[in-house]
Design an enzyme around this catalytic site. Structure first.
Site, PDB file in Angstrom:
ATOM      1  N   LYS A   1       9.931  -2.173   3.327  1.00 55.68           N
ATOM      2  CA  LYS A   1      11.093  -1.919   4.187  1.00 55.68           C
ATOM      3  C   LYS A   1      11.132  -2.945   5.301  1.00 55.68           C
ATOM      4  O   LYS A   1      10.101  -3.281   5.881  1.00 55.68           O
ATOM      5  CB  LYS A   1      10.918  -0.509   4.813  1.00 55.68           C
ATOM      6  CG  LYS A   1      12.020  -0.097   5.726  1.00 55.68           C
ATOM      7  CD  LYS A   1      13.115   0.618   4.968  1.00 55.68           C
ATOM      8  CE  LYS A   1      14.365   0.842   5.773  1.00 55.68           C
ATOM      9  NZ  LYS A   1      15.240  -0.338   5.871  1.00 55.68           N
TER      10      LYS A   1
ATOM     11  N   ASP B   1       3.338   6.536  10.828  1.00 60.63           N
ATOM     12  CA  ASP B   1       3.233   7.407   9.647  1.00 60.63           C
ATOM     13  C   ASP B   1       4.506   7.408   8.819  1.00 60.63           C
ATOM     14  O   ASP B   1       4.983   8.475   8.383  1.00 60.63           O
ATOM     15  CB  ASP B   1       2.890   8.849  10.074  1.00 60.63           C
ATOM     16  CG  ASP B   1       1.407   9.004  10.328  1.00 60.63           C
ATOM     17  OD1 ASP B   1       0.627   8.269   9.697  1.00 60.63           O
ATOM     18  OD2 ASP B   1       1.041   9.843  11.174  1.00 60.63           O
TER      19      ASP B   1
ATOM     20  N   HIS C   1       0.835  -1.212   0.000  1.00 60.26           N
ATOM     21  CA  HIS C   1       0.000   0.000   0.000  1.00 60.26           C
ATOM     22  C   HIS C   1       0.863   1.252   0.000  1.00 60.26           C
ATOM     23  O   HIS C   1       0.409   2.333  -0.375  1.00 60.26           O
ATOM     24  CB  HIS C   1      -0.959   0.005   1.194  1.00 60.26           C
ATOM     25  CG  HIS C   1      -0.271   0.210   2.511  1.00 60.26           C
ATOM     26  ND1 HIS C   1       0.549  -0.721   3.078  1.00 60.26           N
ATOM     27  CD2 HIS C   1      -0.249   1.276   3.355  1.00 60.26           C
ATOM     28  CE1 HIS C   1       1.030  -0.246   4.219  1.00 60.26           C
ATOM     29  NE2 HIS C   1       0.562   0.958   4.412  1.00 60.26           N
TER      30      HIS C   1
ATOM     31  N   LYS D   1      10.626  -8.215   5.214  1.00 59.46           N
ATOM     32  CA  LYS D   1      11.665  -8.758   6.104  1.00 59.46           C
ATOM     33  C   LYS D   1      12.465  -9.800   5.347  1.00 59.46           C
ATOM     34  O   LYS D   1      11.934 -10.479   4.461  1.00 59.46           O
ATOM     35  CB  LYS D   1      11.024  -9.431   7.328  1.00 59.46           C
ATOM     36  CG  LYS D   1      11.951  -9.482   8.510  1.00 59.46           C
ATOM     37  CD  LYS D   1      12.002  -8.126   9.189  1.00 59.46           C
ATOM     38  CE  LYS D   1      12.884  -8.105  10.399  1.00 59.46           C
ATOM     39  NZ  LYS D   1      12.720  -6.839  11.122  1.00 59.46           N
TER      40      LYS D   1
ATOM     41  N   SER E   1      15.706   4.837  10.164  1.00 54.75           N
ATOM     42  CA  SER E   1      16.003   4.317   8.820  1.00 54.75           C
ATOM     43  C   SER E   1      15.284   5.164   7.760  1.00 54.75           C
ATOM     44  O   SER E   1      15.821   5.425   6.682  1.00 54.75           O
ATOM     45  CB  SER E   1      15.535   2.868   8.680  1.00 54.75           C
ATOM     46  OG  SER E   1      16.510   1.990   9.182  1.00 54.75           O
TER      47      SER E   1
END
Ligand code: NAD
Length: 461
Positions: free
Chosen positions: A66, A95, A61, A102, A357
């Site tokens: 990540k 957010d 989405h 993963k 990150s």
């Protein structure tokens, strides 16, 4: 026990509190792509060995996806899928505009030479690249259990070579060394983010503590931590620097206890030299789980999933469980404990890592260090302001310490604090609105946000 099923049990429960099409919620729950990788490496002694690895992408989405890469002999596809799902929900509540992913490589890194490890990471990256599972716009790995800056630098270099150094190649991975496009503060971000939550809870949200009969100030609390790796060590360090008493710490070698408080700096040096914490204090035990059952104010599981489960909940005495590891409490254990213990959910408590990150990713895409352009300007502005005040008041101001513009680390810490505190408050607000516990509230919030995204985008015909 399937970890992915555990995560989905939480989602199924949270679904009861979300007013969205149940079929859409079912779609959100499923992982979207999984890559299984098998490749050979030649070991230093000439033997050929087969290596197994995975990358799971849970939600598209928001892109890129990540998530870290776990290197452990216990990692498996189910675990990678579960962790990718937690990443989707974590990014949603914080957010952060990423979908969850993963990776996993099934080896015990301690049993391989540096040379062999580098070969494994580079080959794994090559396989991700070949199957379109890595790239700044596609999927961005980072560190997790068993991996750190060194591995991220190898991933970066492999990607850079394969992509012919496309302009944004630095953003293909996060958690890199500073010299390779990393960001100041990433190394300790998960620990610091978790520390901010504890600090904020005790200093600003005594109302929440009161519901669980905790009426102490932060300097009087006792803490026990399971795990002394990236997350556990840095969190312990921030607590120790604030003079908070940590009475037990464990790692895979065992548990050490000191009712007067463990010196975290000395323990760190000791465990570096001896390969583990065991034996640091006279009062030590070879059982890593002994840190879980002490009479402390805050218990911090910061190692593995499912460590607090139906078999041991009777023994948990802490009033607060702050989940620094991913999924440390099973679904059944959670809902048995939740009325008597304050459980701070993993997807909030350990989200400092992905938050910073995200900052690193933004830095890489903008090709400039945070603060670089405006630091001097801010300093000059401060001087001008002070000089004006001196002129008007006729008094000299000692301004050496208030002059500084902001360094990258200042900006990262401030952004991290803001993210952790507003994430925490959003969850508290949702919990109060629906009269549910914080973990259910975190998943409700995540499902609401992801379903808005899917609904607005439409379902591809
Ligand atoms: P790490 O590899 O740096 O450290 C893991 C620690 O756990 C080590 O001290 C190890 O000895 C200990 N450990 C391993 N098996 C154990 C056992 N059976 N009993 C007790 N201790 C044991 O890993 P990490 O990066 O600190 O990750 C720890 C947890 O935090 C994981 O659940 C991970 O997914 C989660 N997490 C990590 C990050 C990050 O930025 N590194 C971010 C979010 C969540």
């Amino acid at each position: 026990m399937s970890f992915f099923k555990e995560v989905n049990s939480f989602i199924d429960y949270a679904t009861n509190y979300v007013k969205t099409d149940k079929k859409l919620l079912d779609l959100i729950k499923q992982y979207k792509s999984v890559l299984s990788i098998t490749f050979p490496i030649k070991r230093d002694n000439g033997e050929i060995e087969t290596i197994y690895g995975w990358r799971a992408q849970h939600s598209f989405h928001k892109l890129p996806t990540k998530g870290g890469i776990r290197i452990s002999e216990d990692v498996n596809l189910d675990e990678v899928m579960a962790l990718s799902a937690l990443m989707s929900y974590k990014c949603a509540i914080m957010d952060i505009p990423f979908g969850g992913a993963k990776g996993g490589i099934k080896i015990n890194p301690k049993k391989y030479s540096l040379n062999e490890l580098e070969k494994i990471i580079r080959r794994y990256t090559f396989e991700l690249y070949r199957k379109n599972f890595i790239g700044p716009a596609i999927d961005v790995p980072g560190p997790d259990m068993g991996s750190g800056e060194r591995e991220m630098a190898w991933i970066l270099d492999t990607y850079a070579t394969l992509s012919n150094r496309e302009v944004d190649y630095l953003a293909c991975v996060t958690g890199k060394p500073i010299e390779q496009g990393g960001i100041r503060g990433r190394k300790y971000a998960t620990g610091l983010g978790a520390f901010y939550v504890i600090e904020y809870l005790f200093n600003e949200r005594k109302d929440i503590l009161k519901k669980f009969n905790v009426e102490k100030d932060i300097e009087d609390i006792t803490v026990s931590i399971q795990g002394f790796g990236n997350v556990g060590y840095y969190l312990a360090k921030f607590l120790f620097d604030k003079k908070i008493k940590i009475v037990a710490i464990s790692d895979i070698t065992g548990t050490v206890f000191d009712e007067n408080g463990i010196d975290v700096d000395k323990l760190y040096e000791y465990s570096k030299e001896k390969g583990g914490v065991l034996g640091f204090t006279k009062n030590s035990s070879p059982n890593p789980n002994d840190s879980l059952f002490l009479e402390v104010d805050v218990l911090i599981p910061a190692a593995l999933e499912n460590v607090i489960n139906e078999d041991n909940i009777e023994k948990i005495k802490a009033k607060i469980i702050a989940e620094a590891a991913n999924g440390p409490t099973t679904f059944k254990a959670h809902y048995k404990l939740v009325n008597e213990k304050l459980i701070i959910p993993d997807i909030l408590f350990n989200s400092g890592g992905v938050t910073v990150s995200y900052f690193e990713y933004l830095k890489n895409l903008s090709h400039v260090r945070f603060g670089r352009l405006e630091k001097r300007l801010r300093e000059q502005n401060n001087i001008n302001l002070i000089k004006e005040i001196e002129k008007i008041t006729g008094k000299k101001i000692e301004y050496k310490n208030i002059l500084n513009g902001f360094s990258e680390e200042d900006i990262v810490r401030s952004g991290l604090y803001e993210s952790m505190v507003s994430g925490f408050n959003n969850i508290i607000q949702k919990a109060e609105e629906k009269n549910i516990d914080l973990k259910t509230a975190a998943f409700v919030l995540a499902l609401e946000k992801i379903s808005v995204s899917y609904s607005q985008l439409g379902i591809f015909p």
